[in-house]
Write a protein that holds these residues in place. Structure first.
Motif, PDB file in Angstrom:
ATOM      1  N   GLN A  64       0.824  -1.208   0.000  1.00 41.01           N
ATOM      2  CA  GLN A  64       0.000   0.000   0.000  1.00 41.01           C
ATOM      3  C   GLN A  64       0.857   1.257   0.000  1.00 41.01           C
ATOM      4  N   GLU A  65       1.969   1.212   0.677  1.00 36.60           N
ATOM      5  CA  GLU A  65       2.855   2.377   0.720  1.00 36.60           C
ATOM      6  C   GLU A  65       3.446   2.685  -0.650  1.00 36.60           C
ATOM      7  N   ILE A  66       3.736   1.629  -1.414  1.00 34.80           N
ATOM      8  CA  ILE A  66       4.394   1.821  -2.710  1.00 34.80           C
ATOM      9  C   ILE A  66       3.397   1.923  -3.854  1.00 34.80           C
ATOM     10  N   HIS A  67       2.343   1.067  -3.826  1.00 35.75           N
ATOM     11  CA  HIS A  67       1.451   0.931  -4.983  1.00 35.75           C
ATOM     12  C   HIS A  67       0.006   1.347  -4.715  1.00 35.75           C
ATOM     13  N   GLY A  68      -0.317   1.775  -3.497  1.00 33.18           N
ATOM     14  CA  GLY A  68      -1.704   2.106  -3.189  1.00 33.18           C
ATOM     15  C   GLY A  68      -2.506   0.854  -2.841  1.00 33.18           C
ATOM     16  N   ASN A  69      -3.832   0.961  -2.942  1.00 33.50           N
ATOM     17  CA  ASN A  69      -4.709  -0.127  -2.505  1.00 33.50           C
ATOM     18  C   ASN A  69      -4.940  -1.208  -3.549  1.00 33.50           C
ATOM     19  N   GLU A  70      -4.466  -1.006  -4.782  1.00 29.29           N
ATOM     20  CA  GLU A  70      -4.724  -2.000  -5.829  1.00 29.29           C
ATOM     21  C   GLU A  70      -3.447  -2.347  -6.595  1.00 29.29           C
ATOM     22  N   PRO A  71      -2.475  -2.942  -5.930  1.00 31.35           N
ATOM     23  CA  PRO A  71      -1.260  -3.372  -6.632  1.00 31.35           C
ATOM     24  C   PRO A  71      -1.575  -4.521  -7.569  1.00 31.35           C
ATOM     25  N   SER A  72      -0.765  -4.685  -8.588  1.00 30.88           N
ATOM     26  CA  SER A  72      -0.972  -5.780  -9.529  1.00 30.88           C
ATOM     27  C   SER A  72      -0.486  -7.091  -8.923  1.00 30.88           C
ATOM     28  N   ILE A  73      -0.891  -8.198  -9.548  1.00 29.18           N
ATOM     29  CA  ILE A  73      -0.419  -9.508  -9.101  1.00 29.18           C
ATOM     30  C   ILE A  73       1.103  -9.579  -9.206  1.00 29.18           C
ATOM     31  N   LYS A  74       1.646  -8.934 -10.254  1.00 23.35           N
ATOM     32  CA  LYS A  74       3.091  -8.892 -10.414  1.00 23.35           C
ATOM     33  C   LYS A  74       3.736  -8.161  -9.237  1.00 23.35           C
ATOM     34  N   ASP A  75       3.135  -7.054  -8.812  1.00 24.32           N
ATOM     35  CA  ASP A  75       3.651  -6.304  -7.658  1.00 24.32           C
ATOM     36  C   ASP A  75       3.638  -7.174  -6.400  1.00 24.32           C
ATOM     37  N   ILE A  76       2.546  -7.917  -6.211  1.00 21.53           N
ATOM     38  CA  ILE A  76       2.401  -8.760  -5.021  1.00 21.53           C
ATOM     39  C   ILE A  76       3.451  -9.865  -5.012  1.00 21.53           C
ATOM     40  N   ASN A  77       3.607 -10.522  -6.146  1.00 22.51           N
ATOM     41  CA  ASN A  77       4.600 -11.605  -6.228  1.00 22.51           C
ATOM     42  C   ASN A  77       6.012 -11.092  -6.002  1.00 22.51           C
ATOM     43  N   GLU A  78       6.306  -9.898  -6.524  1.00 20.60           N
ATOM     44  CA  GLU A  78       7.627  -9.319  -6.304  1.00 20.60           C
ATOM     45  C   GLU A  78       7.839  -8.982  -4.837  1.00 20.60           C
TER      46      GLU A  78
END
Length: 221
Positions: A77-91
């Motif tokens: 949430q700090e970096i990508h807000g409330n809707e990060p992508s699946i790629k963001d989550i996996n990273e």
């Protein structure tokens, strides 16, 4: 990592990090006469035999996953807000694993006894028939809201708080983590994850506690 104690008269309830600490805080807001303290060494006199301390605990693995979820949600949430992508989550999961937290082990995992109450319990109280101080009791956290008030004979409202259900991002992360270590994988890892070395003797400790006077078994009450 938040940990809280609430006290009324000679009764104290302890909420450790990822062990009902949010519910503990809410009790003081919804019930009169309870005081909240977050500095364990200043909250309770462990040498006073009139004091009774109740500590809800949860399964070690569930607590581990809950800690991972909170860390990942806060970072994403700090970096990508409330809707990060699946790629963001996996990273983020990969980064967490590389940095300090092995997803499939208890490395870097908090325990129930690294605090003044837990340490005193293991070193001074547990198994000591000559102990004449505070009484400490552990119990399964799932009975916290439903059973503890009647057991203590207190007119107290204990809110049930499970923030995972209120947060879509946590749900997504939990699903990804579950895919990574489903029940079959968890069992296959048990020979390494649940060893006395990696678990810091936790399985053995809890087995002994659950067979002692310090465990409240609400299933039989």
């Amino acid at each position: 990592m938040s940990a809280r104690i609430i006290t009324k008269n000679n009764i104290s309830i302890v909420g450790l990090y990822k062990n009902a600490s949010q519910s503990i805080k809410q009790i003081t807001k919804e019930n009169e006469g309870w005081t909240l303290c977050e500095k364990f060494n200043k909250c309770i006199d462990l040498y006073d035999s009139n004091n009774k301390i109740y500590i809800p605990v949860r399964d070690e693995w569930d607590r581990h996953i809950s800690g991972i979820l909170e860390h990942l949600v806060n970072e994403l949430q700090e970096i990508h807000g409330n809707e990060p992508s699946i790629k963001d989550i996996n990273e983020a999961i990969d980064k967490l694993r590389d940095d300090r937290w092995e997803i499939n082990s208890f490395k870097g995992h908090m325990d129930h006894f690294t605090n003044i109450i837990g340490t005193s319990f293991l070193t001074d109280i547990f198994g000591n028939n000559d102990w004449d101080g505070a009484h400490i009791y552990y119990f399964d956290m799932k009975y916290f809201s439903s059973h503890l008030p009647d057991y203590l004979n207190l007119d107290i409202k204990i809110p049930f708080r499970h923030t995972v259900e209120d947060n879509n991002l946590k749900k997504v992360i939990r699903k990804i983590l579950k895919d990574e270590f489903d029940d079959t994988h968890k069992v296959s890892k048990s020979n390494s994850v649940y060893t006395m070395e990696l678990m810091n003797c936790r399985n053995f400790i809890w087995k002994e506690i659950k067979n002692s006077k310090h465990w409240i078994n609400f299933q039989t009450k």
